[in-house]
Design a protein around this motif. Structure first.
Motif, PDB file in Angstrom:
ATOM      1  N   UNK A  16       0.862  -1.183   0.000  1.00 33.87           N
ATOM      2  CA  UNK A  16       0.000   0.000   0.000  1.00 33.87           C
ATOM      3  C   UNK A  16       0.895   1.229   0.000  1.00 33.87           C
ATOM      4  N   UNK A  17       0.575   2.164  -0.879  1.00 36.01           N
ATOM      5  CA  UNK A  17       1.385   3.368  -0.984  1.00 36.01           C
ATOM      6  C   UNK A  17       0.533   4.584  -1.257  1.00 36.01           C
ATOM      7  N   UNK A  18       1.184   5.726  -1.371  1.00 37.73           N
ATOM      8  CA  UNK A  18       0.494   6.978  -1.655  1.00 37.73           C
ATOM      9  C   UNK A  18       1.119   7.615  -2.893  1.00 37.73           C
ATOM     10  N   UNK A  25       4.626   6.428  -6.893  1.00 41.32           N
ATOM     11  CA  UNK A  25       4.028   5.955  -5.642  1.00 41.32           C
ATOM     12  C   UNK A  25       5.120   5.687  -4.611  1.00 41.32           C
ATOM     13  N   UNK A  26       4.905   6.184  -3.403  1.00 37.59           N
ATOM     14  CA  UNK A  26       5.801   5.894  -2.285  1.00 37.59           C
ATOM     15  C   UNK A  26       5.127   4.867  -1.385  1.00 37.59           C
ATOM     16  N   UNK A  27       5.839   3.787  -1.071  1.00 38.67           N
ATOM     17  CA  UNK A  27       5.270   2.682  -0.292  1.00 38.67           C
ATOM     18  C   UNK A  27       5.192   3.043   1.185  1.00 38.67           C
ATOM     19  N   UNK A  43       3.939  -4.400   7.327  1.00 37.16           N
ATOM     20  CA  UNK A  43       4.967  -3.635   8.040  1.00 37.16           C
ATOM     21  C   UNK A  43       4.971  -2.187   7.521  1.00 37.16           C
ATOM     22  N   UNK A  44       4.961  -1.211   8.468  1.00 40.60           N
ATOM     23  CA  UNK A  44       5.003   0.197   8.104  1.00 40.60           C
ATOM     24  C   UNK A  44       6.396   0.552   7.602  1.00 40.60           C
ATOM     25  N   UNK A  45       6.459   1.226   6.468  1.00 36.21           N
ATOM     26  CA  UNK A  45       7.732   1.606   5.854  1.00 36.21           C
ATOM     27  C   UNK A  45       8.059   3.051   6.239  1.00 36.21           C
ATOM     28  N   UNK A  88      -2.109   4.662   8.827  1.00 29.97           N
ATOM     29  CA  UNK A  88      -1.284   5.186   7.737  1.00 29.97           C
ATOM     30  C   UNK A  88      -1.377   6.701   7.594  1.00 29.97           C
ATOM     31  N   UNK A  89      -2.218   7.345   8.414  1.00 29.60           N
ATOM     32  CA  UNK A  89      -2.376   8.804   8.310  1.00 29.60           C
ATOM     33  C   UNK A  89      -1.049   9.507   8.559  1.00 29.60           C
ATOM     34  N   UNK A  90      -0.377   9.162   9.656  1.00 27.39           N
ATOM     35  CA  UNK A  90       0.886   9.830   9.964  1.00 27.39           C
ATOM     36  C   UNK A  90       1.968   9.522   8.933  1.00 27.39           C
TER      37      UNK A  90
END
Length: 390
Positions: free
Chosen positions: A325-327, A340-342, A349-351, A378-380
């Motif tokens: 999942x990325x933005x 896209x940044x993961x 696992x949070x990247x 994932x907001x922060x």
């Protein structure tokens, strides 16, 4: 770190910044200190889900008037370099617009036009240097007051479309002012309509049909005399095929400034959910707009919008084919292949930091667009993608 305690109802006041950060029970940040609560609904969510630390957290003192932060400033003067993140700037704008609209209710207002123009001028400056981050900040916000958020978002979209249309800064400025204020004539009912689950009554439909006329009247009372600004208030619901209101104008009679504002208004409404309208993904919103090319909205302006925001807008949360999942952090060479940044690996696992993916690689192509509201953890990490922008 102190103990997390439930938020008390009296801790939060609509129209005021909160003094302490609010967290979810899991410890994830929900609402950062200094942000302004702009609606009763927002307050209810924070009270229902929020927790705060029982020990006061350190809040830096307010800077001196000439400190190195984005201040309010004279027209046509760019602000100095700042230490605010793009999300701090967004929150400040929401607060400023809240108070400007509150001021507009007063019987005699002499500074409304100046205050709106000053805000529009600053939006232009930030768009000039931080367009991608600004588009992201507004795309991902689904919790702030609908009327304020929608007004600022459509002003930003209007600015970037107008810039792509080769309009000068001075020509673009009244478009921003118009976008910020063209719903002023329905300000008293907008929040209620936003939360209403039932169909509109005949009286409400009539109020909606009349709000361009009311907005034009109210802006004139407040001292606005710029033709483009007033045209946007009066005609932003006109459509090039003559199906709009209040005067059923057709393409040749609708000024370019109004056509730009109409495209910006329609797009930002489509990606913003209400109780009577589900939230469309950026991809679906653009597909809906594309069908309106040369029917109700200007085809060339819609094409410009698609080229600016892409099929997956900057700030969109996406899942890749490999489960990551990325933005979306910026546009790519093709509108269907953004950068896209993961944020989260396939094993959850949070990247940390930025880990960019080449969307041209089949395993990294975008499978679907997600809602950040469904992924509070994932907001922060999303916000951290733009912490050093300003």
């Amino acid at each position: 770190m102190g103990e997390l305690k439930p938020v008390d109802y009296n801790m939060i006041k609509v129209g005021s910044p909160i003094s302490q950060s609010i967290y979810l029970k899991s410890g994830d940040l929900l609402f950062k200190h200094g942000r302004m609560v702009t609606s009763q609904r927002q307050k209810k969510v924070l009270v229902a889900q929020g927790f705060f630390l029982d020990e006061p957290e350190f809040i830096p003192p307010k800077p001196a008037p000439n400190a190195d932060v984005i201040p309010t400033y004279a027209l046509n003067h760019a602000p100095p370099p700042a230490k605010d993140t793009i999300f701090d700037v967004k929150e400040r704008w929401l607060g400023e617009l809240y108070h400007i609209f509150k001021l507009a209710r007063e019987p005699l207002v002499v500074s409304f036009s100046y205050q709106i123009t000053k805000l529009a001028n600053e939006i232009q400056w930030v768009c000039e240097y931080h367009q991608d981050a600004l588009l992201a900040a507004f795309h991902i916000d689904s919790e702030s007051d609908y009327g304020l958020l929608h007004a600022l978002h459509r002003a930003i979209i209007g600015e970037v479309i107008a810039k792509q249309s080769d309009l000068t800064r001075n020509q673009r400025l009244p478009i921003l002012c118009g976008a910020l204020t063209h719903d002023l004539g329905m300000a008293d009912i907008q929040t209620a309509l936003h939360h209403q689950k039932s169909a509109l009554t005949d009286e409400q439909v009539q109020q909606l049909k009349q709000h361009p006329l009311e907005s034009h009247k109210e802006l004139s009372r407040l001292g606005v005399d710029d033709k483009d600004w007033l045209d946007i208030a009066l005609h932003h619901h006109e459509r090039i095929d003559g199906s709009g209101y209040p005067h059923n104008l057709t393409a040749d009679a609708i000024p370019l400034s109004v056509k730009i504002a109409s495209v910006a208004d329609t797009y930002t409404a489509l990606v913003r959910p209400t109780n009577s309208r589900t939230c469309n993904s950026g991809k679906k919103a653009l597909a809906i707009l594309y069908k309106e090319r040369s029917v109700s909205l200007d085809a060339g302006l819609i094409d410009k919008l698609i080229n600016i925001v892409g099929i997956f807008p900057i700030g969109a949360l996406v899942r890749l084919n490999n489960g990551e999942i990325g933005v979306v952090v910026k546009s790519g060479k093709k509108i269907s292949q953004p950068v896209v940044s993961i944020l989260q690996s396939a094993n959850l696992k949070i990247i940390q930091g930025r880990r960019l993916r080449d969307i041209q690689d089949e395993q990294f192509t975008i499978a679907d667009e997600l809602s950040l509201a469904d992924y509070p953890s994932l907001v922060e990490p999303v916000h951290n993608q733009w912490t050093a922008v300003i």
